[in-house]
Design an enzyme around this catalytic site. Structure first.
Site, PDB file in Angstrom:
ATOM      1  N   CYS A 174       3.411   8.139   1.882  1.00 60.20           N
ATOM      2  CA  CYS A 174       3.878   7.081   2.776  1.00 60.20           C
ATOM      3  C   CYS A 174       4.025   5.822   1.921  1.00 60.20           C
ATOM      4  CB  CYS A 174       2.817   6.904   3.864  1.00 60.20           C
ATOM      5  SG  CYS A 174       3.194   5.598   5.017  1.00 60.20           S
ATOM      6  N   CYS A 212      -1.154   1.434   7.950  1.00 54.95           N
ATOM      7  CA  CYS A 212      -0.874   0.391   8.939  1.00 54.95           C
ATOM      8  C   CYS A 212      -1.096  -1.011   8.400  1.00 54.95           C
ATOM      9  CB  CYS A 212      -1.671   0.627  10.209  1.00 54.95           C
ATOM     10  SG  CYS A 212      -1.128   2.106  11.056  1.00 54.95           S
ATOM     11  N   CYS A 248       0.745  -3.769  15.216  1.00 53.07           N
ATOM     12  CA  CYS A 248       0.799  -3.292  13.826  1.00 53.07           C
ATOM     13  C   CYS A 248       0.172  -4.330  12.899  1.00 53.07           C
ATOM     14  CB  CYS A 248       2.261  -3.057  13.445  1.00 53.07           C
ATOM     15  SG  CYS A 248       2.492  -2.676  11.692  1.00 53.07           S
ATOM     16  N   CYS A 297       5.813  -7.748   6.572  1.00 52.89           N
ATOM     17  CA  CYS A 297       6.922  -7.317   7.427  1.00 52.89           C
ATOM     18  C   CYS A 297       7.267  -8.467   8.367  1.00 52.89           C
ATOM     19  CB  CYS A 297       6.511  -6.084   8.233  1.00 52.89           C
ATOM     20  SG  CYS A 297       7.850  -5.391   9.249  1.00 52.89           S
ATOM     21  N   CYS A 331       5.668  -6.779  15.225  1.00 50.54           N
ATOM     22  CA  CYS A 331       5.151  -5.904  16.290  1.00 50.54           C
ATOM     23  C   CYS A 331       3.652  -6.186  16.459  1.00 50.54           C
ATOM     24  CB  CYS A 331       5.391  -4.434  15.946  1.00 50.54           C
ATOM     25  SG  CYS A 331       7.138  -4.066  15.660  1.00 50.54           S
ATOM     26  N   GLU A 373       0.836  -1.200   0.000  1.00 52.36           N
ATOM     27  CA  GLU A 373       0.000   0.000   0.000  1.00 52.36           C
ATOM     28  C   GLU A 373       0.862   1.237   0.000  1.00 52.36           C
ATOM     29  OE1 GLU A 373      -2.676  -2.075   3.494  1.00 52.36           O
ATOM     30  OE2 GLU A 373      -1.729  -0.160   3.821  1.00 52.36           O
ATOM     31  N   SER A 387      11.952   5.182   8.575  1.00 51.80           N
ATOM     32  CA  SER A 387      11.481   4.796   9.904  1.00 51.80           C
ATOM     33  C   SER A 387      11.884   3.352  10.171  1.00 51.80           C
ATOM     34  CB  SER A 387       9.953   4.944   9.943  1.00 51.80           C
ATOM     35  OG  SER A 387       9.446   4.614  11.208  1.00 51.80           O
ATOM     36  N   GLY A 399       6.407  -2.751   5.845  1.00 55.04           N
ATOM     37  CA  GLY A 399       7.779  -3.246   5.818  1.00 55.04           C
ATOM     38  C   GLY A 399       8.726  -2.502   6.728  1.00 55.04           C
ATOM     39  N   GLU A 400       9.873  -3.145   6.949  1.00 55.86           N
ATOM     40  CA  GLU A 400      10.946  -2.549   7.730  1.00 55.86           C
ATOM     41  C   GLU A 400      12.032  -2.144   6.722  1.00 55.86           C
ATOM     42  OE1 GLU A 400      11.922  -1.372  10.656  1.00 55.86           O
ATOM     43  OE2 GLU A 400      13.902  -1.171   9.760  1.00 55.86           O
TER      44      GLU A 400
END
Ligand code: SAH
Length: 396
Positions: A145, A386, A159, A152, A156, A132, A241, A207-208
């Site tokens: 964003c 999210c 999330c 991911c 967490c 997204e 981030s 994603g990270e």
């Protein structure tokens, strides 16, 4: 929860972390560093360095200056449509464009909020992986964003994307295509407020980013390269981030492109942070904060601390004080805090903190002299940023 198996083949075991036993449904998601899927998307013009672009054009029997023409179409006019490339010879236009610009992302859903100034797009990739992006237009800036991975692996629990597990890393061009698509739509005046361009970018979609460092770093290079070699954005308006992958944070500092770094902290103490951000069992609060401080020292860019305020979980006054103390212990003027009220994910037992509690948390941090601003929750009514849209689709 997704219907596709969320239990990854490669898991926290590789990191010396606890692994979920089959059937143990109450156990948390395992951390996952390696993707489930390894299929590579087709190579795209935006994957190439400027020198490689010239080489590719020459390999097609074209003159080297054609590379610059293609780059101008892509990075300046935001198009990959051969019909619009009228400065290219009609005989080879089509072939060049199809080879150089294979379709990598396809919009399959578009959700609007805030009178059309917030737009969330769900994209399907070549292998049907989904990501997204969310476009947010404000009076004086326009932010996108973007996603850097499908799913991911950081698990967490608050999330939505964290619950999906990691499908795969995105390629550089798959990330850049999200940016081009947003710019194209903005330039065409599709977003209320007249034609404009993107001036702010946050890696806060799926994603990270620092778990996909190669593609993310190449993306950053193409974002800041002056037009027509890249999108010509300012590094300070790009925010990466991270959950706090310490070695990668240090590498990012050495890149020499001073993007803004955001650290998703969510708790100042290891006990709670290990629950909210499981990678904390690998790199602790202090290690992540030291790496954030190091980032500031190397780049001169003030670091953002992200803190989702979760009712009765991490929103206690003493935690605000402890955070203030830990930040001040590393110096002054190097950091600011962005609390955001939790955007509860479907089925979550957690909710956002009460307004008064949020105010107290902010007041305490400010009392420690820490600049603190509540982050905008734009798009929360369309589950903005999210991973909820992709999660929902997986349910269907
Ligand atoms: N993996 C990266 C970037 C993606 S998430 C990271 O964790 O930083 C971008 C931000 O949104 C992170 O700060 C993340 O913790 C936060 N976030 C995730 N889920 C959220 C939720 N349900 N409510 C509020 N913030 C959330």
């Amino acid at each position: 929860m997704p219907s596709t198996p969320a239990r990854p083949a490669t898991s926290g075991a590789d990191l010396g972390l606890p692994v979920v036993r089959p059937g143990d449904e109450t156990a948390p998601m395992p951390l996952q560093m390696a993707p489930r899927r390894r299929g590579k998307p087709p190579k795209h013009f935006a994957d190439l360095t400027p020198a490689e672009r010239v080489a590719s054009v020459e390999a097609m029997g074209e003159k080297p200056f054609r590379a610059k023409q293609l780059a101008t179409h892509y990075f300046q006019h935001f198009t990959s449509d051969p019909e619009q490339m009228t400065d290219l010879p009609a005989t080879t236009r089509e072939a060049m464009a199809t080879t150089m610009f294979p379709q990598l992302i396809r919009p399959t859903r578009r959700l609007e909020a805030d009178g059309g100034t917030t737009v969330k797009t769900l994209w399907h990739l070549f292998d049907d992986a989904r990501v997204e992006s969310v476009l947010m237009r404000y009076p004086n800036r326009t932010t996108l964003c973007i996603s850097s991975q499908a799913g991911c692996g950081m698990a967490c629990p608050f999330c939505a994307t964290g619950q999906l597990g990691l499908t795969r890393n995105l390629s550089t061009a798959e990330i850049l295509e999200q940016v081009r698509a947003a710019n194209k739509s903005l330039a065409a005046g599709e977003i209320p407020g007249g034609p404009t361009r993107l001036n702010n970018l946050v890696f806060m979609g799926m994603g990270e980013p620092l778990a996909n460092p190669r593609a993310v770093i190449e993306t950053v290079r193409a974002l800041v390269a002056p037009q027509p070699e890249g999108f010509g954005m300012s590094a300070r308006n790009i925010t990466v981030s991270t959950v706090g992958l310490v070695p990668a944070m240090r590498k990012l500092a050495d890149l020499g492109i001073p993007v803004t770094l955001a650290l998703s902290l969510h708790a100042p103490d290891d006990d709670l942070r290990s629950e909210l951000v499981p990678i904390n069992t690998r790199w602790s609060v202090d290690e992540a904060l030291d790496a954030a401080r190091h980032y500031f020292e190397v780049t001169g860019r003030r670091v953002s601390i992200e803190y989702a305020l979760i009712k009765d979980m991490n929103d206690h006054g003493w935690r605000a004080d402890l955070l203030g103390e830990k930040l001040n212990a590393r110096g002054r003027g190097w950091v600011h805090v962005n609390p955001i009220p939790l955007n509860p994910t479907p089925g979550s037992i957690w909710t956002a903190s009460e307004r008064a509690v949020e105010d107290e948390f902010v007041a305490r941090l400010r009392g420690h002299g820490i600049p603190t601003t509540i982050r905008d929750t734009r798009g929360s009514d369309i589950d903005g940023a999210c991973g909820q849209l992709a999660a929902e689709e997986d349910d269907e």
